[in-house]
Design an enzyme around this catalytic site. Structure first.
Site, PDB file in Angstrom:
ATOM      1  N   GLN A   1       0.853  -1.198   0.000  1.00 42.23           N
ATOM      2  CA  GLN A   1       0.000   0.000   0.000  1.00 42.23           C
ATOM      3  C   GLN A   1       0.892   1.252   0.000  1.00 42.23           C
ATOM      4  OE1 GLN A   1      -3.644  -0.748   2.853  1.00 42.23           O
ATOM      5  NE2 GLN A   1      -1.832  -1.839   3.626  1.00 42.23           N
TER       6      GLN A   1
ATOM      7  N   HIS B   1      -1.491   1.615  -4.149  1.00 40.60           N
ATOM      8  CA  HIS B   1      -1.903   3.016  -3.971  1.00 40.60           C
ATOM      9  C   HIS B   1      -0.997   3.990  -4.692  1.00 40.60           C
ATOM     10  CE1 HIS B   1      -4.124   1.689  -0.069  1.00 40.60           C
ATOM     11  NE2 HIS B   1      -4.777   1.366  -1.174  1.00 40.60           N
TER      12      HIS B   1
HETATM   13  N1  APR Z   1       6.676  -2.501  12.356  1.00 37.10           N
HETATM   14  C1  APR Z   1       5.526  -3.060  11.913  1.00 37.10           C
HETATM   15  N2  APR Z   1       4.330  -2.443  11.954  1.00 37.10           N
HETATM   16  C2  APR Z   1       4.299  -1.202  12.490  1.00 37.10           C
HETATM   17  C3  APR Z   1       5.447  -0.552  12.984  1.00 37.10           C
HETATM   18  C4  APR Z   1       6.679  -1.258  12.899  1.00 37.10           C
HETATM   19  N3  APR Z   1       7.819  -0.717  13.345  1.00 37.10           N
HETATM   20  N4  APR Z   1       5.066   0.677  13.455  1.00 37.10           N
HETATM   21  C5  APR Z   1       3.725   0.773  13.248  1.00 37.10           C
HETATM   22  N5  APR Z   1       3.267  -0.359  12.690  1.00 37.10           N
HETATM   23  C6  APR Z   1       1.900  -0.702  12.317  1.00 37.10           C
HETATM   24  C7  APR Z   1       0.809  -0.012  13.119  1.00 37.10           C
HETATM   25  O1  APR Z   1       0.566  -0.723  14.330  1.00 37.10           O
HETATM   26  C8  APR Z   1      -0.370  -0.108  12.152  1.00 37.10           C
HETATM   27  O2  APR Z   1      -1.031  -1.344  12.271  1.00 37.10           O
HETATM   28  O3  APR Z   1       1.704  -0.285  10.978  1.00 37.10           O
HETATM   29  C9  APR Z   1       0.306  -0.026  10.772  1.00 37.10           C
HETATM   30  C10 APR Z   1       0.177   1.336  10.121  1.00 37.10           C
HETATM   31  O4  APR Z   1      -1.177   1.545   9.839  1.00 37.10           O
HETATM   32  P1  APR Z   1      -1.580   2.833   8.966  1.00 37.10           P
HETATM   33  O5  APR Z   1      -0.831   4.020   9.494  1.00 37.10           O
HETATM   34  O6  APR Z   1      -3.067   2.849   8.923  1.00 37.10           O
HETATM   35  O7  APR Z   1      -0.989   2.531   7.529  1.00 37.10           O
HETATM   36  P2  APR Z   1      -1.607   1.628   6.387  1.00 37.10           P
HETATM   37  O8  APR Z   1      -2.313   0.437   6.956  1.00 37.10           O
HETATM   38  O9  APR Z   1      -0.517   1.377   5.423  1.00 37.10           O
HETATM   39  O10 APR Z   1      -2.695   2.620   5.711  1.00 37.10           O
HETATM   40  C11 APR Z   1      -3.353   2.142   4.546  1.00 37.10           C
HETATM   41  O11 APR Z   1      -4.326   4.347   4.241  1.00 37.10           O
HETATM   42  O12 APR Z   1      -3.851   6.550   4.411  1.00 37.10           O
HETATM   43  C12 APR Z   1      -4.065   5.546   3.513  1.00 37.10           C
HETATM   44  O13 APR Z   1      -3.287   5.272   1.329  1.00 37.10           O
HETATM   45  C13 APR Z   1      -2.859   5.337   2.652  1.00 37.10           C
HETATM   46  O14 APR Z   1      -1.796   3.267   2.006  1.00 37.10           O
HETATM   47  C14 APR Z   1      -2.344   3.986   3.100  1.00 37.10           C
HETATM   48  C15 APR Z   1      -3.598   3.299   3.617  1.00 37.10           C
END
Ligand code: APR
Length: 235
Positions: free
Chosen positions: A87, A105
């Site tokens: 993503q 994305h």
């Molecule tokens: N290692 C692994 N996971 C982690 C770490 C780490 N060091 N730090 C944070 N996380 C986890 C968090 O606990 C959470 O579950 O990564 C995840 C991040 O979630 P989001 O910030 O929601 O990111 P994502 O899931 O990629 O968002 C999806 O939303 O904003 C839109 O288009 C954007 O692609 C993005 C989509």
């Protein structure tokens, strides 16, 4: 024939490279409003602000490097047929050497005509208002905004339907249709999730590794290799 391993990554896999996630504390959506910077309506009403948001993120991504999680995923290509479905709009999987990366994305280092999505160009620089594609239309980030189609989704579903192993790394699994990919994993495939705060995944059969990506990936690789050894002994 190598087993098929799909890595489904989200912002969390790039967190340890220094790129903020979206929904964690101090995440991107705490300092920016989605409706101001990541929707077609935002682009129509204030393209300058949207370009500024992505120009800042592009400059930041240029300054960071792949972390151990990206690098370990590359190493798994020795034992598995690996496809990374991400993503993320950064290029850290590619820079770590992963050969098969599918961006659901979009990609921060690409831009396109706002009227013709086939006119796509590489860029490492800021995109400016007034910068035009060859069709004379304004250039925009090659990113999938909220409320926009996810063109690579069909291809991603086909890949997931064939996998033997499916690993979620660093995604909150709250954004659709990307988060629905896990529902296309074959019954007999093994599922894993790596995250320090395991999100709701609604899957009783998934193997949970509650660690940051750079540690969790080592535990995953060890487990997968042990599994492969057992399987080869059974033959
Ligand atoms: N290692 C692994 N996971 C982690 C770490 C780490 N060091 N730090 C944070 N996380 C986890 C968090 O606990 C959470 O579950 O990564 C995840 C991040 O979630 P989001 O910030 O929601 O990111 P994502 O899931 O990629 O968002 C999806 O939303 O904003 C839109 O288009 C954007 O692609 C993005 C989509």
């Amino acid at each position: 024939m190598k087993k098929k391993l799909v890595i489904f990554s989200g912002a969390g896999i790039s967190a340890e490279s220094g790129i903020p996630t979206f929904r964690d504390q101090n995440g991107i959506w705490e300092t920016h409003r989605i409706e101001e910077v990541a929707t077609p309506q935002a682009w129509a009403s204030n393209p300058k602000l949207v370009l500024k948001f992505y120009n800042e993120r592009r400059r930041k991504i240029l300054k960071v490097n792949p972390n151990k999680a990206h690098l370990e995923i590359k190493k798994l290509e020795e034992f598995f047929e690996v496809v990374v479905i991400t993503q993320n709009i950064d290029d850290l999987h590619e820079r770590a050497g992963s050969k098969n990366v599918l961006h659901l994305h979009g990609e921060i280092f690409k831009m396109r005509s706002e009227k013709n999505s086939n006119l796509v160009y590489p860029t490492k620089n800021d995109i400016k208002v007034g910068q035009l594609a060859e069709d004379g239309e304004q250039l925009r980030p090659h990113i999938v905004w909220f409320f926009e189609e996810v063109p690579m989704m069909e291809k991603a579903i086909e890949i997931v339907k064939q996998c033997d192993y499916f690993v979620v790394i660093g995604s909150s699994l709250v954004v659709y249709p990307a988060a629905s990919l896990i529902s296309y994993v074959p019954q007999n495939a093994l599922k894993f999730i790596i995250d320090p705060q395991i999100p709701n995944h609604g899957d009783k059969d998934i193997f949970v590794i509650q660690k940051p990506a750079t540690e969790g990936i080592i535990e995953l690789a060890t487990k997968l290799k042990k599994l492969m050894t057992k399987l080869s002994l059974l033959k």
